[in-house]
Scaffold this motif. Sequence first.
Motif, PDB file in Angstrom:
ATOM      1  N   PRO A 152       0.554  -1.094  -0.309  1.00  0.00           N
ATOM      2  CA  PRO A 152      -0.131   0.177  -0.357  1.00  0.00           C
ATOM      3  C   PRO A 152       1.002   1.566  -0.474  1.00  0.00           C
ATOM      4  O   PRO A 152       0.314   2.094  -0.637  1.00  0.00           O
ATOM      5  N   ASN A 153       2.284   1.222   0.945  1.00  0.00           N
ATOM      6  CA  ASN A 153       2.553   1.928   1.227  1.00  0.00           C
ATOM      7  C   ASN A 153       3.319   2.698  -0.730  1.00  0.00           C
ATOM      8  O   ASN A 153       3.232   4.198  -0.970  1.00  0.00           O
TER       9      ASN A 153
ATOM     10  N   MET B  60       1.081   4.412  -2.830  1.00  0.00           N
ATOM     11  CA  MET B  60       0.548   5.606  -3.054  1.00  0.00           C
ATOM     12  C   MET B  60       1.343   6.244  -2.863  1.00  0.00           C
ATOM     13  O   MET B  60       1.564   7.588  -1.999  1.00  0.00           O
TER      14      MET B  60
ATOM     15  N   ALA C 123      -5.283   2.089  -1.796  1.00  0.00           N
ATOM     16  CA  ALA C 123      -4.218   2.126  -2.614  1.00  0.00           C
ATOM     17  C   ALA C 123      -4.599   1.558  -3.475  1.00  0.00           C
ATOM     18  O   ALA C 123      -3.753   1.895  -4.705  1.00  0.00           O
TER      19      ALA C 123
END
Length: 764
Positions: free
Chosen positions: A422-423, A426, A456
């Motif tokens: 996810p990070n 994003m 995300a």
Amino acid sequence: MSSTFNRRDFLKATSATAAIAGTSCMAGKLGSLDNPVFSGGNKTVNSYCEMCSSRCQITAKVENGKIKFIQGNKHSKGMKTSVCARGAAGHSQLYDKERLVKPLIRVGQRGENKWMEVTNEEALEFIAKKLAKIKEEYGAKSVIFSAKTGDHHHNMATFASAYGSPNIFSHVSSCPVSYKIAFPHTYGTGLKRDFSNADYILNFGHNLFEGIDVSKKKKLANAANSDKTKLVVLDPRFSIVAAKADEWHAVKPGTDLAFVLSLIHVWLRDGTYDKEFVDKYTIGIEKIIENTKDTTPIWQEKITGIKSEVAERVAKEIAAAAPRVIIDWGHKTTTGPSEYQRTRAILVANALMGNLEKEGGLYMTKKAKTVNKLAKVDIAPTIGNPDKAIKILKELRIDKAGEKGEENVFVSRKHGVLMDIPNAIMTGIPYEVKAWVLTRHNPLITVADSTKMKRAMEKLDLIVVNDVYMSETAMLADVVIPEATYLERDEGIMDKSSKAPAYQMRNKIVDPINNTLSTAEIFRSLANKLNVDGSYKWDNMTQYRVQQAKGNTQLLEKLVKDGYVSFGIPSLLYREKAYVDKFVNKYPKAVENVDEDGLMTSMMKFKTPSGKIELFSEKVEKEFPGYGAPAIDDFDVAKGFPYIITSGKTAIHTNGHTQNIPYLNSLMSDNPVWINPVTAKKEGIKTGDKIFIESYVGKEKATAFITEGIRPDTLFVYMGFGRESEKLTRANGIGTSQGKLLSLQKGPVCSTMITNIGARIIKA
């Protein structure tokens, strides 16, 4: 944000003429077929299961072209005709009207649930064109790939590598990664457990009676039922295994490590460990002595809640029973920040008992290559990898797995760390991610912080999903390709060796409904369409099998007929003279490998830097100071919350896969939260009450189930419920999704998903 595909755009790409289905229709499902055809007569086919990751051997009976009954494969001695509820329900999934059998292209906004039904060829052409465009504009590394392990993962990883992406993921970081990393650091290889012959088994939440592998489960069940074997279980919850044990101790979640360190302290204090074995085969005992000098049974009591006299007694009982003892590391147990140290400590504890290659202890897998070398003659056929020319790329991944100096340095590039996705999407760090291809993987249910994961995924330009059902992840997809289930496809040979070599092979039992495709067919076709298949050596599964068997038609014929094959080779344990003698009697040339004491201890090879069992690892210490040897770690899982919520498997369901299958759903359709009566009284709730469970990550609805089978400071839910796909009509909206409560925090060294987290109860 991804672009919206409308009918006009799609027709330009594929010249298709397909119907658009909205939320009220059975788009893509088996129920939408007017007259599904089931051809064929009566037969019995031997294969292996895929209702969970255990992949047990099965036999299916077919009548008039339809599967009527599934049982265990009698050719596998460990299975005989036994099968679990999930395995018996395979045909309930196969013929479920809600199963996907038609490819779908999204035509509305993402998540709007508007789809266009297309053919397999049209869907694959569409995917190929999108992947080609993304590769041209952003590079192949901007596409990530994920799958469950097994043939799905192999086929996907081969294609991803040929396509040019290093970003390959599996479910491993959300499940067994701790021991997958701890074993190489300690023994240099994985080991198996000889439950059948153990005199003492110390079990840390390894609930084989619910997370079922039938063969292992039967061995553990026989041991638990035997007067000669003592089974002691540490688990915050009164699990099915705990119910069958001689003793159950409700350990506080996340504190297993403290109990193991106290055992080691007692053994070292009293000199009751196997000094000869440790001196000969290990390094680092001095560091273990130093790290455990204060980890007394009294010390652990304050952390685990288990009385000090229990730890003292258990330590002495294990030492007395050694080497026929197993200190079970489990699969995925009470996971907290100390998970790596816990698993390493358990492996060290086994080594101190000198139980390696001993009956009732641990042993190395005896594959064909190994026994052929020992026998000085080819007594078992070896198998090859037809895709060996296509290598996993060693380029920078989005999670930096395998990179020196990074937190995921010890994580395999084949499996990666799902929690980092996810990070990466994003932030665009270390580079942009534009697409995600998933096969039989549903991270919105099985990975932590599903809310952030969904946000995300909504940013991606392309999501491709291959699955049996319209999962939560599939609902976000741009393209959904229905999977040919394990009952409808042929696959390659799988090594199932144990104390002797064995293989199994998946054989197609019935023709795929509506010509659904296997992952081998999907990814092989995409490789061809993208012109990246120059290193592939096969075009179809028959060719793949022949190459894998190295042309051994006798082996293939046996596997097609029986589904499972062993070779009459005696079981072998290197440090048991009776086993060695039996092996040598059958293969006289093997005497050249026998040591002076009549054993084969020289054959124990440890693929560690030192060539020994590393109780202390300099390699780990260099990357993670303080973690080179098991030591006191972070036991605090609650982090200021009054309770700890934990999760686990049920014998009825497999993680996030089976909740909508008719037969299994009828057996178990919900997952109420286990709450101790003391806690219930304090919170003013009773069984059946609607409540909320809240962590620092999120808040989730739940139903209370009051039981004494759980610690007062602990809550428990079965995994895989709380579904949010309206296409899963039986499971949608029912139960609690623990994923919404979990953070993306990872355990150190092994980067495991932390599945125990502090929580509070809120009355609805």
